[in-house]
Scaffold this motif. Structure first.
Motif, short mmCIF file in Angstrom:
data_model
loop_
_atom_site.label_atom_id
_atom_site.label_comp_id
_atom_site.label_asym_id
_atom_site.label_seq_id
_atom_site.Cartn_x
_atom_site.Cartn_y
_atom_site.Cartn_z
N PRO A 1 25.83 -15.66 9.42
CA PRO A 1 25.98 -14.50 10.29
C PRO A 1 26.46 -13.27 9.52
O PRO A 1 27.06 -13.37 8.45
N ALA A 2 26.19 -12.11 10.11
CA ALA A 2 26.60 -10.84 9.51
C ALA A 2 28.12 -10.76 9.42
O ALA A 2 28.83 -11.40 10.20
N TRP A 3 28.61 -9.96 8.49
CA TRP A 3 30.04 -9.75 8.34
C TRP A 3 30.60 -9.18 9.64
O TRP A 3 30.06 -8.21 10.19
N PRO A 4 31.71 -9.73 10.18
CA PRO A 4 32.19 -9.34 11.50
C PRO A 4 33.01 -8.05 11.58
O PRO A 4 33.27 -7.56 12.67
N SER A 5 33.40 -7.48 10.44
CA SER A 5 34.36 -6.38 10.51
C SER A 5 34.11 -5.31 9.47
O SER A 5 34.69 -5.35 8.39
N PRO A 6 33.28 -4.31 9.77
CA PRO A 6 33.14 -3.20 8.82
C PRO A 6 34.42 -2.35 8.82
O PRO A 6 35.21 -2.41 9.75
N PRO A 7 34.61 -1.53 7.80
CA PRO A 7 35.80 -0.68 7.77
C PRO A 7 35.70 0.43 8.83
O PRO A 7 34.61 0.81 9.23
N LEU B 1 15.15 -27.00 -0.33
CA LEU B 1 15.93 -25.90 -0.90
C LEU B 1 16.45 -25.00 0.21
O LEU B 1 15.75 -24.70 1.16
N ALA B 2 17.68 -24.58 0.09
CA ALA B 2 18.28 -23.59 0.98
C ALA B 2 18.90 -22.51 0.11
O ALA B 2 19.34 -22.78 -1.01
N ASP B 3 18.93 -21.29 0.61
CA ASP B 3 19.43 -20.15 -0.14
C ASP B 3 20.93 -19.98 0.08
O ASP B 3 21.38 -19.61 1.17
N GLN B 4 21.71 -20.23 -0.95
CA GLN B 4 23.16 -20.17 -0.87
C GLN B 4 23.67 -18.79 -0.44
O GLN B 4 24.68 -18.68 0.24
N ALA B 5 22.97 -17.73 -0.82
CA ALA B 5 23.41 -16.37 -0.51
C ALA B 5 23.23 -16.03 0.97
O ALA B 5 24.00 -15.25 1.52
N THR B 6 22.21 -16.58 1.62
CA THR B 6 21.89 -16.17 2.99
C THR B 6 21.92 -17.28 4.02
O THR B 6 21.73 -17.03 5.21
N GLU B 7 22.14 -18.53 3.60
CA GLU B 7 22.10 -19.66 4.53
C GLU B 7 23.28 -20.59 4.31
O GLU B 7 23.95 -20.54 3.28
N TYR B 8 23.51 -21.44 5.28
CA TYR B 8 24.41 -22.58 5.13
C TYR B 8 23.77 -23.72 5.92
O TYR B 8 22.78 -23.53 6.63
N TRP C 1 34.94 -6.28 -1.93
CA TRP C 1 34.14 -7.50 -1.75
C TRP C 1 34.99 -8.47 -0.96
O TRP C 1 36.10 -8.80 -1.36
N MET C 2 34.47 -8.90 0.21
CA MET C 2 35.18 -9.87 1.04
C MET C 2 34.32 -11.10 1.22
O MET C 2 33.12 -10.99 1.50
N ILE C 3 34.94 -12.26 1.07
CA ILE C 3 34.22 -13.54 1.11
C ILE C 3 34.89 -14.44 2.13
O ILE C 3 36.09 -14.71 2.04
N SER C 4 34.11 -14.89 3.12
CA SER C 4 34.60 -15.83 4.13
C SER C 4 33.43 -16.61 4.70
O SER C 4 32.60 -16.06 5.43
N HIS C 5 33.36 -17.87 4.37
CA HIS C 5 32.28 -18.73 4.87
C HIS C 5 32.44 -18.92 6.37
O HIS C 5 33.56 -19.09 6.84
N PRO C 6 31.40 -18.88 7.19
CA PRO C 6 29.99 -18.84 6.80
C PRO C 6 29.39 -17.44 6.74
O PRO C 6 28.19 -17.29 6.55
N TYR C 7 30.21 -16.40 6.92
CA TYR C 7 29.67 -15.04 6.99
C TYR C 7 29.03 -14.60 5.68
O TYR C 7 29.45 -15.03 4.60
N LEU C 8 28.05 -13.70 5.80
CA LEU C 8 27.53 -13.03 4.62
C LEU C 8 28.68 -12.26 3.98
O LEU C 8 29.54 -11.72 4.69
N ASP C 9 28.72 -12.21 2.68
CA ASP C 9 29.77 -11.46 2.00
C ASP C 9 29.70 -10.00 2.40
O ASP C 9 28.61 -9.44 2.58
N TYR C 10 30.86 -9.37 2.52
CA TYR C 10 30.91 -7.93 2.72
C TYR C 10 31.04 -7.28 1.36
O TYR C 10 31.91 -7.66 0.56
N ARG C 11 30.19 -6.30 1.08
CA ARG C 11 30.28 -5.50 -0.13
C ARG C 11 30.13 -4.06 0.29
O ARG C 11 29.13 -3.69 0.93
N GLY C 12 31.11 -3.26 -0.05
CA GLY C 12 31.06 -1.84 0.30
C GLY C 12 31.92 -1.04 -0.64
O GLY C 12 32.62 -1.59 -1.50
N THR C 13 31.88 0.27 -0.46
CA THR C 13 32.63 1.18 -1.32
C THR C 13 33.48 2.10 -0.44
O THR C 13 33.01 2.61 0.56
#
Length: 135
Positions: free
Chosen positions: A59-65, A40-47, A119-131
């Motif tokens: 990896p962590a999201w590369p570009s915070p606002p 088993l691998a965790d889809q949310a945190t692994e690839y 919400w930003m989604i780009s594999h393999p990065y962790l999704d960015y979620r912010g307000t």
């Protein structure tokens, strides 16, 4: 009866598509670029690393606002730089938008006051979620 549990992933990108448990001894179906990892691998945190065929941390999201609060004047920009091409962006708030990044930069303005969930989604990065708060 014993069972096998495995992770299904895209053999080109390592993106985890899901997991499956089936009776031992049955053959898993194959479809194009689908591959299997025997665990088993965790889809949310692994690839799955396509060279070692083992799960690794996304990896962590590369570009915070550059800021999280902006004037709701339609002019002041919130900028995300170095955003991977092909990133899907979803904005939910007083006004909604969805788009795909082409050039590596996302510049946002807001006309209406309120909180906007980004919400930003780009594999393999962790999704960015912010307000972003537009005042």
């Amino acid at each position: 009866m014993s069972t096998l549990t495995f992770t299904i992933y895209d053999s080109n990108t390592g993106r985890i598509l899901g997991a499956c448990t089936m009776p031992a001894g049955e053959l898993a179906p194959t479809f194009g670029d689908i591959a299997y990892y025997g665990g088993l691998a965790d889809q949310a945190t692994e690839y799955i690393d396509t060279v070692t065929e083992l799960p690794i941390a996304r990896p962590a999201w590369p570009s915070p606002p550059d800021k999280t609060t902006v004037a709701a004047d339609g002019a002041e920009l919130v900028t995300f730089s170095n955003v991977p091409a092909g990133t899907r962006v979803h904005i939910k708030g007083p006004a909604n938008d969805d788009f795909t990044v082409d050039d590596g930069t996302v510049e946002l303005t807001f006309d209406l006051e309120g909180s906007y969930d980004i919400w930003m989604i780009s594999h393999p990065y962790l999704d960015y979620r912010g307000t972003i708060d537009a005042t």
